[in-house]
Design an enzyme around this catalytic site. Structure first.
Site, short mmCIF file in Angstrom:
data_model
loop_
_atom_site.label_atom_id
_atom_site.label_comp_id
_atom_site.label_asym_id
_atom_site.label_seq_id
_atom_site.Cartn_x
_atom_site.Cartn_y
_atom_site.Cartn_z
N GLU A 107 1.66 -2.01 -3.68
CA GLU A 107 0.29 -1.86 -3.19
C GLU A 107 0.28 -1.19 -1.82
O GLU A 107 1.23 -1.30 -1.05
CB GLU A 107 -0.36 -3.24 -3.05
CG GLU A 107 -1.15 -3.69 -4.28
CD GLU A 107 -2.48 -2.96 -4.44
OE1 GLU A 107 -2.69 -1.90 -3.82
OE2 GLU A 107 -3.31 -3.47 -5.21
N ASP A 108 -0.83 -0.54 -1.51
CA ASP A 108 -1.00 0.04 -0.18
C ASP A 108 -1.39 -1.03 0.83
O ASP A 108 -0.86 -1.11 1.92
CB ASP A 108 -2.04 1.18 -0.23
CG ASP A 108 -3.33 0.79 -0.96
OD1 ASP A 108 -3.43 -0.34 -1.48
OD2 ASP A 108 -4.25 1.63 -1.00
N ASP B 79 -6.15 -6.91 0.96
CA ASP B 79 -7.33 -7.23 1.74
C ASP B 79 -7.82 -8.61 1.28
O ASP B 79 -7.26 -9.63 1.68
CB ASP B 79 -8.33 -6.09 1.47
CG ASP B 79 -9.53 -6.10 2.37
OD1 ASP B 79 -9.35 -6.23 3.58
OD2 ASP B 79 -10.66 -5.96 1.87
N PHE C 5 -10.77 -1.04 9.42
CA PHE C 5 -10.65 -0.17 8.26
C PHE C 5 -9.69 0.97 8.57
O PHE C 5 -9.91 1.76 9.48
CB PHE C 5 -12.01 0.38 7.82
CG PHE C 5 -11.96 0.95 6.44
CD1 PHE C 5 -12.09 0.13 5.33
CD2 PHE C 5 -11.74 2.31 6.25
CE1 PHE C 5 -12.01 0.65 4.04
CE2 PHE C 5 -11.66 2.84 4.96
CZ PHE C 5 -11.79 2.01 3.87
N VAL C 6 -8.61 1.05 7.81
CA VAL C 6 -7.57 2.05 8.08
C VAL C 6 -7.50 3.10 6.97
O VAL C 6 -7.85 2.83 5.82
CB VAL C 6 -6.19 1.38 8.26
CG1 VAL C 6 -6.18 0.50 9.49
CG2 VAL C 6 -5.78 0.58 7.03
N LYS D 295 -5.03 4.70 -6.56
CA LYS D 295 -4.33 5.88 -6.07
C LYS D 295 -3.60 5.60 -4.76
O LYS D 295 -2.67 6.31 -4.39
CB LYS D 295 -5.35 7.00 -5.81
CG LYS D 295 -6.16 7.40 -7.01
CD LYS D 295 -7.25 8.42 -6.54
CE LYS D 295 -8.24 8.68 -7.64
NZ LYS D 295 -9.37 9.51 -7.13
P1 IMP Z 1 -8.59 -6.38 -2.41
O1 IMP Z 1 -7.33 -6.93 -1.82
O2 IMP Z 1 -8.80 -6.77 -3.85
O3 IMP Z 1 -9.79 -6.71 -1.56
O4 IMP Z 1 -8.59 -4.81 -2.49
C1 IMP Z 1 -7.64 -4.03 -1.91
C2 IMP Z 1 -8.05 -2.58 -2.10
O5 IMP Z 1 -9.16 -2.26 -1.26
C3 IMP Z 1 -6.92 -1.68 -1.64
O6 IMP Z 1 -6.05 -1.36 -2.69
C4 IMP Z 1 -7.66 -0.50 -1.06
O7 IMP Z 1 -7.93 0.46 -2.06
C5 IMP Z 1 -8.98 -1.05 -0.55
N1 IMP Z 1 -8.91 -1.34 0.91
C6 IMP Z 1 -8.93 -2.53 1.52
N2 IMP Z 1 -8.87 -2.43 2.85
C7 IMP Z 1 -8.80 -1.09 3.11
C8 IMP Z 1 -8.70 -0.32 4.33
O8 IMP Z 1 -8.64 -0.81 5.48
N3 IMP Z 1 -8.64 1.04 4.16
C9 IMP Z 1 -8.69 1.64 2.94
N4 IMP Z 1 -8.77 0.96 1.78
C10 IMP Z 1 -8.84 -0.40 1.86
#
Ligand code: IMP
Ligand code: MG
Length: 181
Positions: A101-102, A105, A154-155, A44
């Site tokens: 993507e938002d 991470d 964490f944002v 989302k």
């Molecule tokens: P990754 O890159 O597979 O670890 O996962 C990324 C997902 O983790 C993002 O699409 C977010 O939903 C969530 N996420 C990672 N860091 C944050 C943060 O700082 N705030 C809120 N959601 C986060």
């Protein structure tokens, strides 16, 4: 909601400037492509960013949605992706997919998704993320487009949540650790 933040990291004006500059680059890169550009919004978190970004892209762009998660993130990649909602296209050879993507991470989710879309035969697959947290990366993955590099904090806001809250904040802030500790 604002009281739960320790600081504002990216203001509404900065977000506006970032989305404008990203849209301009994307437009420039895709304007001569003979294929159809598909903005693939990853639900989302990317909803708000996608909505703003596509309105600033002045070439034809289609919109698709997926909701995915990776199994076993945080451990060594299990290599499995869980698709909760899939996009509705099947003519992959005709489309240039821009995954929106938002935040990136660890990179697990996105790297598995890219693999899947390439396997399905997309003409091209590129990635655009608003926020990039390279310090946290567990997998070698560089987005083709990104708005801002942020530190390992964490944002929330502008689509990003903590337990489904704060997505409706119009800016991005650092969540006060007292909220989750
Ligand atoms: P990754 O890159 O597979 O670890 O996962 C990324 C997902 O983790 C993002 O699409 C977010 O939903 C969530 N996420 C990672 N860091 C944050 C943060 O700082 N705030 C809120 N959601 C986060
Ligand atoms: Mg989330």
């Amino acid at each position: 909601m604002k009281n739960d933040l320790s600081k504002i990291l990216v203001s509404e004006q900065q977000i506006d400037e970032m989305t404008s500059s990203l849209a301009k680059k994307i437009e420039e890169d895709y304007k001569d492509s003979k294929k159809e550009l598909v903005a693939l919004c990853i639900l989302k978190g990317s909803l708000v960013f996608t909505a703003d970004l596509i309105r600033k892209i002045n070439i034809p762009v289609s919109l698709e949605f997926m909701k995915v998660s990776s199994y076993g993130a945080g451990t060594v990649s299990s290599g499995k992706i869980n698709i909760q909602l899939d996009m509705s296209r099947t003519d992959y050879e005709n489309i240039d997919i821009l995954v929106i993507e938002d935040i990136i991470d660890s990179g697990y989710t996105l790297s598995l998704l890219l693999e899947l879309l390439k396997e399905r035969g997309a003409n091209s697959v590129k990635t655009c993320t608003l926020l990039n947290k390279p310090e946290r990366r567990k997998i070698d993955l560089k987005p083709d487009y990104f708005g801002a590099v942020i530190p390992d904090e964490f944002v929330v806001g502008y689509g990003l949540d903590y337990n489904e809250k704060y997505r409706n904040l119009p800016y991005i802030g650092v969540l006060d650790p007292k909220i989750y500790t």
